[in-house]
Design an enzyme around this catalytic site. Structure first.
Site, PDB file in Angstrom:
ATOM      1  CG  ASN A 228      -1.709   1.229   1.437  1.00  0.00           C
ATOM      2  OD1 ASN A 228      -1.771   2.071   0.539  1.00  0.00           O
ATOM      3  ND2 ASN A 228      -2.341   1.361   2.589  1.00  0.00           N
TER       4      ASN A 228
ATOM      5  CG  HIS B 142      -5.631   1.953   5.607  1.00  0.00           C
ATOM      6  ND1 HIS B 142      -5.154   2.842   6.534  1.00  0.00           N
ATOM      7  CD2 HIS B 142      -4.620   1.084   5.355  1.00  0.00           C
ATOM      8  CE1 HIS B 142      -3.890   2.529   6.823  1.00  0.00           C
ATOM      9  NE2 HIS B 142      -3.542   1.470   6.121  1.00  0.00           N
TER      10      HIS B 142
ATOM     11  CD  GLU C  68      -2.645   5.429   7.008  1.00  0.00           C
ATOM     12  OE1 GLU C  68      -2.669   5.471   5.757  1.00  0.00           O
ATOM     13  OE2 GLU C  68      -1.719   4.899   7.649  1.00  0.00           O
TER      14      GLU C  68
ATOM     15  CB  SER D 104       5.777  -1.835  11.880  1.00  0.00           C
ATOM     16  OG  SER D 104       5.433  -0.478  12.158  1.00  0.00           O
TER      17      SER D 104
HETATM   18  P1  13P Z   1       3.407   0.398   7.512  1.00  0.00           P
HETATM   19  O1  13P Z   1       3.891  -0.899   6.902  1.00  0.00           O
HETATM   20  O2  13P Z   1       4.118   1.592   6.964  1.00  0.00           O
HETATM   21  O3  13P Z   1       3.399   0.317   9.005  1.00  0.00           O
HETATM   22  O4  13P Z   1       1.880   0.592   7.053  1.00  0.00           O
HETATM   23  C1  13P Z   1       0.993  -0.474   7.190  1.00  0.00           C
HETATM   24  C2  13P Z   1      -0.261  -0.116   6.490  1.00  0.00           C
HETATM   25  O5  13P Z   1      -0.992   0.757   6.914  1.00  0.00           O
HETATM   26  C3  13P Z   1      -0.584  -0.837   5.253  1.00  0.00           C
HETATM   27  O6  13P Z   1      -1.874  -0.585   4.832  1.00  0.00           O
END
Ligand code: 13P
Length: 246
Positions: free
Chosen positions: A9, A90, A92, A206
């Site tokens: 992503n 998601h 976010e 992560s």
């Molecule tokens: P990171 O791998 O940067 O922590 O992000 C995870 C994520 O939100 C994938 O959709």
């Protein structure tokens, strides 16, 4: 029986030059033993789908097919641009755009109706984990965000603890295993064993080259949804390799 899936992503990252990373990735993995999916920003979707041997997906879609929704894109548009999948729900988007599970479910339904795989995300906040509410939160998001017509092909679930996204913090392997087993059991209960055992459950938050192997060894982890480490082929490639070896 479940084909593993390494999904990247890119979030709101990447101008045209970023597409060179897809070529590097393809050179490193000419015939991957797992499914590889990259979700670039919408501006790069069509070019990425033309250029890349890997599946390409989008990061969000509107719940409607068309209409007066300035700035949004529909699932049909993603399909038309060469997309195979779309991430919905998601954290976010749940936070930035106040998207609740009923909207996420409508988006997932639209994606499935357009012939896309809906990658439905869910995850708890740190406060919710500390209050030992994780499974309640996940259970609620699962029940609310996933449409009734889910199949092993048109649905992927991504467990992404909010506190692990972009922080370098990762739950313990036991915590990941507990949530994935819970999601698996809920899917089986709701959809029966055929669909419930067939839907892939990704871990996200992560995931890096140095922790991927351990995470992929956890039961019911069928792959990863990778943010930051999917931007560079040099980082995403060893994650794909770790999944192939799992
Ligand atoms: P990171 O791998 O940067 O922590 O992000 C995870 C994520 O939100 C994938 O959709």
């Amino acid at each position: 029986m479940r084909r593993k899936l390494a999904a990247g992503n890119w979030k709101m990252n990447g101008l045209k030059g970023q597409l060179a990373e897809l070529d590097k990735l393809a050179a490193a993995h000419p015939s991957p033993e797992v499914d590889v999916l990259l979700c670039p920003p919408a501006t790069l979707l069509a070019a990425a789908a033309l250029q890349s041997p890997f599946s390409i997906g989008a990061q969000d879609c509107h719940a409607n097919d068309a209409g007066a929704h300035t700035g949004d894109i529909s699932a049909q548009m993603i399909k038309d641009a060469g997309g195979k999948a779309v991430i919905v729900g998601h954290s976010e988007r749940r936070e930035d755009h106040d998207e609740h599970s009923d909207i996420v479910r409508a988006k997932a339904r639209a994606a499935q109706a357009a012939g896309l795989t809906a990658i439905v995300c869910m995850g708890e906040s740190l406060l919710e984990r500390e209050a030992q509410n994780t499974l309640d939160i996940i259970g609620g998001q699962l029940a609310g965000s996933i449409p009734d017509n889910a199949t092993a092909e048109n649905l992927v679930v991504a467990y992404e603890p909010i506190w692990a996204i972009g922080t370098g913090l990762v739950p313990s392997l036991a915590q990941i295993g507990e949530v994935h087993a819970f999601i698996r059991a809920r899917l089986e209960r709701r959809f029966g064993a055929g669909v419930g055992l067939g839907v892939r459950i990704l871990y996200g938050g992560s995931v890096k080259p140095d922790n991927a192997r351990d995470i992929f060894a956890v039961p019911n982890v069928d792959g990863a949804l990778v943010g930051g480490a999917s931007l560079k082929a040099a980082d995403f490639s060893p994650i794909i390799s770790a999944l192939e070896a799992s």
